[in-house]
Scaffold this active site. Structure first.
Site, short mmCIF file in Angstrom:
data_model
loop_
_atom_site.label_atom_id
_atom_site.label_comp_id
_atom_site.label_asym_id
_atom_site.label_seq_id
_atom_site.Cartn_x
_atom_site.Cartn_y
_atom_site.Cartn_z
N ASN A 291 52.59 45.41 34.25
CA ASN A 291 52.53 45.11 32.82
C ASN A 291 52.88 46.37 32.04
OD1 ASN A 291 50.02 46.61 32.07
ND2 ASN A 291 49.13 45.22 33.61
N ASP B 70 45.77 40.12 36.15
CA ASP B 70 44.84 39.01 36.41
C ASP B 70 45.06 38.41 37.79
OD1 ASP B 70 43.42 39.02 33.96
OD2 ASP B 70 45.22 38.24 32.97
N LYS C 196 60.42 43.56 53.49
CA LYS C 196 61.19 43.24 52.29
C LYS C 196 61.76 41.81 52.41
CE LYS C 196 65.10 44.57 49.51
NZ LYS C 196 66.38 45.24 49.46
N PRO D 126 39.84 40.45 41.27
CA PRO D 126 38.45 40.60 40.83
C PRO D 126 38.43 41.12 39.40
CG PRO D 126 39.09 42.42 42.29
CD PRO D 126 40.22 41.43 42.30
N ASP D 127 37.46 40.67 38.60
CA ASP D 127 37.29 41.22 37.25
C ASP D 127 36.33 42.41 37.37
OD1 ASP D 127 36.40 41.79 34.60
OD2 ASP D 127 37.15 39.83 33.99
N PHE E 59 37.48 46.66 26.87
CA PHE E 59 38.49 46.62 25.81
C PHE E 59 39.02 45.19 25.70
CE2 PHE E 59 39.87 50.85 24.25
CZ PHE E 59 38.92 51.61 24.90
N LYS F 24 34.19 37.38 24.44
CA LYS F 24 34.50 38.12 25.67
C LYS F 24 33.33 39.02 26.06
CE LYS F 24 38.73 39.06 26.51
NZ LYS F 24 40.09 39.56 26.31
O1 C5P Z 1 39.81 39.38 30.23
P1 C5P Z 1 40.58 40.48 29.67
O2 C5P Z 1 41.64 41.00 30.59
O3 C5P Z 1 41.12 40.27 28.28
O4 C5P Z 1 39.48 41.64 29.50
C1 C5P Z 1 39.85 42.91 29.18
C2 C5P Z 1 38.78 43.87 29.67
O5 C5P Z 1 38.39 43.55 31.01
C3 C5P Z 1 39.30 45.27 29.74
O6 C5P Z 1 38.20 46.15 29.50
C4 C5P Z 1 39.80 45.39 31.18
O7 C5P Z 1 39.84 46.73 31.61
C5 C5P Z 1 38.78 44.58 31.94
N1 C5P Z 1 39.28 43.91 33.15
C6 C5P Z 1 38.89 44.36 34.40
N2 C5P Z 1 39.33 43.71 35.53
C7 C5P Z 1 40.16 42.63 35.43
C8 C5P Z 1 40.56 42.18 34.16
C9 C5P Z 1 40.12 42.84 33.04
O8 C5P Z 1 38.15 45.34 34.50
N3 C5P Z 1 40.56 42.02 36.54
#
Ligand code: C5P
Length: 397
Positions: free
Chosen positions: A208, A276, A286, A303-304, A323, A337
């Site tokens: 990104n 994501d 390759k 993972p979030d 953020f 959020k």
């Molecule tokens: O859900 P979103 O991507 O909008 O959330 C943004 C926040 O979540 C940011 O602080 C980002 O660093 C964190 N984040 C994370 N791991 C992910 C997705 C987002 O730590 N997989």
């Protein structure tokens, strides 16, 4: 902020010397006393008259000026300052410093001093990247000199890359940090920053557009307040903060592992733009192009990291900050959020193209806490970072 601090400012010969004039103003606005020194080459770019007028002080130019020696010898001049700042610092002065040469007033002052020295390099990108300059840089850092910048960007010579002198306000912030209070000393803070790269095969990846600028600026501001910062960064465009412990990663999974290794911490700030999704079953070889046969990618959820850390049962940092970059209903979306992720604060910003915030030098944020939403005036990303770092310091102390 810099009331009565005595700064010996050495300007060396580069086009960035014009920014040195603004730097003098900014330092004096904050109460510093600036004693200017010009090299011969610097005089090709700015005049002694404009420098002395802005500094409100005589300009020192010549090692063998007998009047100066009678009034104040070079030894005394170099030691009567609280800080020696070289801005702009050319490749040449860095080479002299690295070698301990003293063949003009500036280099002699730098060799004769036991005062802390800070340099803000400015030069053509090739000169900066040259092995000799990088060797000199490593040497002067090892000798205890602090280095601010250089920044990436367009250069006067028409090229692009690292070599632009840091902006005067960035230099002032580093000077202020040098003298300033260190309310975060003894606090450990983990900061994530930059994009992640999710491999498709060994040569291709999904990425990104995050540059890592805001996360880096915030980490720098935390370091400047005395924090021990573990800076977990994806492949970012900007150089990592000075004085942080840098952990470089590629993927979201690696970022998660690095964050877990970095814990426990007093606070964690998640400024990274984490992908994501990752490619499910990325190929170890390759992928070959075959006419008419298009590959199909399937995805798995990453993972979030923020949500995971914010919801830890044990070992959760005392303050968890996320953020949120939004384009519409900024406050509502960011408020939701914050609750969904379980973090303490969300730093929300409107990244709609018309704001010019994404990729720009300014930011306008809304800080969302359990007390509600607080919209800050638009200001430079450096100022946003300094104020956020101060808020973090207030919350932790
Ligand atoms: O859900 P979103 O991507 O909008 O959330 C943004 C926040 O979540 C940011 O602080 C980002 O660093 C964190 N984040 C994370 N791991 C992910 C997705 C987002 O730590 N997989």
């Amino acid at each position: 902020m810099l009331q009565d601090k005595r700064i010996l400012l050495i300007l060396t010969g580069g086009i960035a010397a014009y920014k040195g004039l603004d730097l003098i103003r900014r330092l004096r606005e904050r109460g510093a006393q600036v004693t200017p020194v010009l090299t011969r080459a610097a005089e090709q770019f700015v005049t002694p008259l404009s420098v002395s007028a802005l500094a409100g002080h005589k300009v020192y130019r010549d090692l063998f000026d007998l009047t100066d020696e009678a009034e104040m010898g070079h030894i005394q001049l170099s030691r009567s300052a609280d800080l020696i700042l070289v801005a702009p610092a050319t490749a040449d002065i860095m080479a002299k410093m690295a070698q301990g040469r003293a063949d003009d007033l500036a280099s002699t002052l730098l060799l004769a001093t036991d005062t802390p020295v800070m340099v803000a390099p400015a030069m053509n990108v090739r000169m900066w990247d040259h092995a000799a300059t990088q060797r000199n840089l490593a040497q002067i850092k090892q000798d205890g000199v602090s280095v601010i910048g250089p920044n990436d960007g367009d250069m006067a010579c028409g090229e692009f890359g690292p070599g632009r002198m840091s902006e005067p306000l960035e230099i002032v912030a580093a000077v202020a940090a040098h003298f300033g209070p260190r309310p975060l000393s003894g606090k450990r803070i983990v900061v994530t920053s930059g994009p992640t790269h999710e491999p498709i095969d060994p040569v291709r990846y999904i990425a990104n557009r995050s540059s890592g600028a805001q996360g880096t600026a915030l980490a720098q501001a935390l370091v400047d307040l005395g924090a021990e910062v573990v800076f977990v960064t994806g492949p970012a465009e900007v150089s990592p903060p000075r004085g942080a412990h840098v952990v470089s990663v590629q993927t979201a999974a690696e970022m998660m592992a690095a964050v877990e290794t970095a814990l426990p911490a007093d606070a964690a700030v998640f400024a990274a733009a984490v992908a994501d999704w990752r490619v499910r079953g990325a190929s170890a070889r390759k992928l070959k192009k075959q006419a008419g046969d298009l590959p199909t990618l399937s995805f798995a959820e990453n993972p979030d990291i923020l949500a995971h850390v914010a919801q830890l049962d044990s070992g959760r940092p005392g303050l968890v900050v996320g953020f949120a970059a939004e384009t519409d209903d900024v406050i509502d979306n960011a408020t939701a959020k914050r609750l969904r992720k379980g973090c303490d604060w969300i730093v929300a910003n409107d990244v709609s193209p018309e704001t010019g915030i994404m990729g720009g030098t300014e930011n306008a944020i809304t800080l969302i806490t359990d007390a509600g939403a607080e919209t800050w005036p638009r200001m430079s990303k450096t100022d946003v970072s300094a104020q956020l770092a101060q808020r973090i310091a207030n919350a932790l102390t």
